[in-house]
Design an enzyme around this catalytic site. Structure first.
Site, PDB file in Angstrom:
ATOM      1  N   SER A  47      -9.744 -10.466  15.839  1.00 44.40           N
ATOM      2  CA  SER A  47      -9.318 -11.638  15.087  1.00 44.40           C
ATOM      3  C   SER A  47      -7.818 -11.554  14.889  1.00 44.40           C
ATOM      4  CB  SER A  47     -10.018 -11.716  13.723  1.00 44.40           C
ATOM      5  OG  SER A  47      -9.638 -12.890  13.036  1.00 44.40           O
ATOM      6  N   GLU A  48      -7.128 -12.676  15.077  1.00 46.64           N
ATOM      7  CA  GLU A  48      -5.673 -12.635  15.118  1.00 46.64           C
ATOM      8  C   GLU A  48      -5.035 -12.291  13.781  1.00 46.64           C
ATOM      9  OE1 GLU A  48      -4.280 -17.204  15.128  1.00 46.64           O
ATOM     10  OE2 GLU A  48      -5.993 -16.752  16.389  1.00 46.64           O
ATOM     11  N   ASN A  49      -5.806 -12.344  12.681  1.00 45.32           N
ATOM     12  CA  ASN A  49      -5.233 -11.925  11.402  1.00 45.32           C
ATOM     13  C   ASN A  49      -5.201 -10.409  11.259  1.00 45.32           C
ATOM     14  OD1 ASN A  49      -8.087 -12.143  11.243  1.00 45.32           O
ATOM     15  ND2 ASN A  49      -8.010 -12.041   9.016  1.00 45.32           N
TER      16      ASN A  49
END
Length: 225
Positions: A47-49
């Site tokens: 997940s890009e976070n």
């Protein structure tokens, strides 16, 4: 003819994710893929976070408010998962370390162009987020979307009419009606839902479709389970 549900599209797509792949799931429909990964395959979800090693959605009532994906949806984490900052996360993306990114879409063109961040209606809130980085950084892009919008307009097109997220990046499209590869010659349909004819699918599309030899039936994996 019964179109697939969002969950059924996610379940079908999950079957094609290969053992050993590192995979980003985009916000929206793609998030559901995490709940249908085949058992026995070593797949790491990103997940890009700043997460590598996401698991499926937690059972209702067992959500941890400190564990969310990029879409702010509750997640679980598998043993050995890692949490890191955005700089590291986007280093993974831009360094082409992701084998696959699954994105939602508004439109896909026969050249593989993707429009998935703005309907071009002058909405000041529209934001591309990390989608452009993913479109050019992941080794392959698969798109999940409804075959037609709410008005019935085609989303499979000769050219996108909405602002592009990425040019020539899409390799495969999973819709509620079909699985479609993006080849140099254009769209090639490999599976269709039962009861749908090639002529009907073509009528619901805005670009010429070619049909693979032995084009199969698109199964509802959720119903089979």
């Amino acid at each position: 003819m019964t179109p697939l549900s969002r969950e059924a599209i996610a379940a079908r797509l999950a079957q094609d994710i290969q053992d050993g792949w590192h995979v980003n799931l985009g916000i929206g429909m793609p998030e559901g893929v995490a709940n249908f990964l085949p058992e026995g395959r070593d797949i790491l979800l990103h997940s890009e976070n700043g997460i590598l090693g996401m698991g499926p959605t937690p059972p209702e009532g067992q959500e941890d408010p400190t564990l969310v994906n990029a879409g702010k949806k509750p997640i679980t984490m598998l043993p050995g998962a890692s949490i890191f900052d955005h700089a590291m996360s986007f280093g993974l993306i831009r360094g082409r370390h992701l084998n696959l990114c699954v994105l939602g879409g508004y439109q896909v063109a026969e050249t593989g162009d993707l429009a998935n961040w703005s309907l071009d209606h002058g909405d000041p809130i529209a934001s591309v987020g990390g989608a452009m980085d993913l479109a050019v950084g992941a080794q392959r892009i698969w798109v999940m979307m409804q075959h037609n919008d709410k008005s019935g307009a085609a989303r499979i097109l000769e050219q996108c009419t909405f602002p592009l997220t990425g040019s020539g990046c899409v390799k495969r499209v999973y819709t509620d009606l079909a699985v479609i590869d993006v080849e140099p010659e254009g769209f090639v349909v490999t599976e269709m839902v039962a009861g749908l004819t090639p002529e009907e699918l073509q009528d619901r599309s805005g670009a010429k479709l070619r049909f693979a030899e032995g084009c199969g039936t698109l199964p509802d994996m959720t119903r089979a389970a």
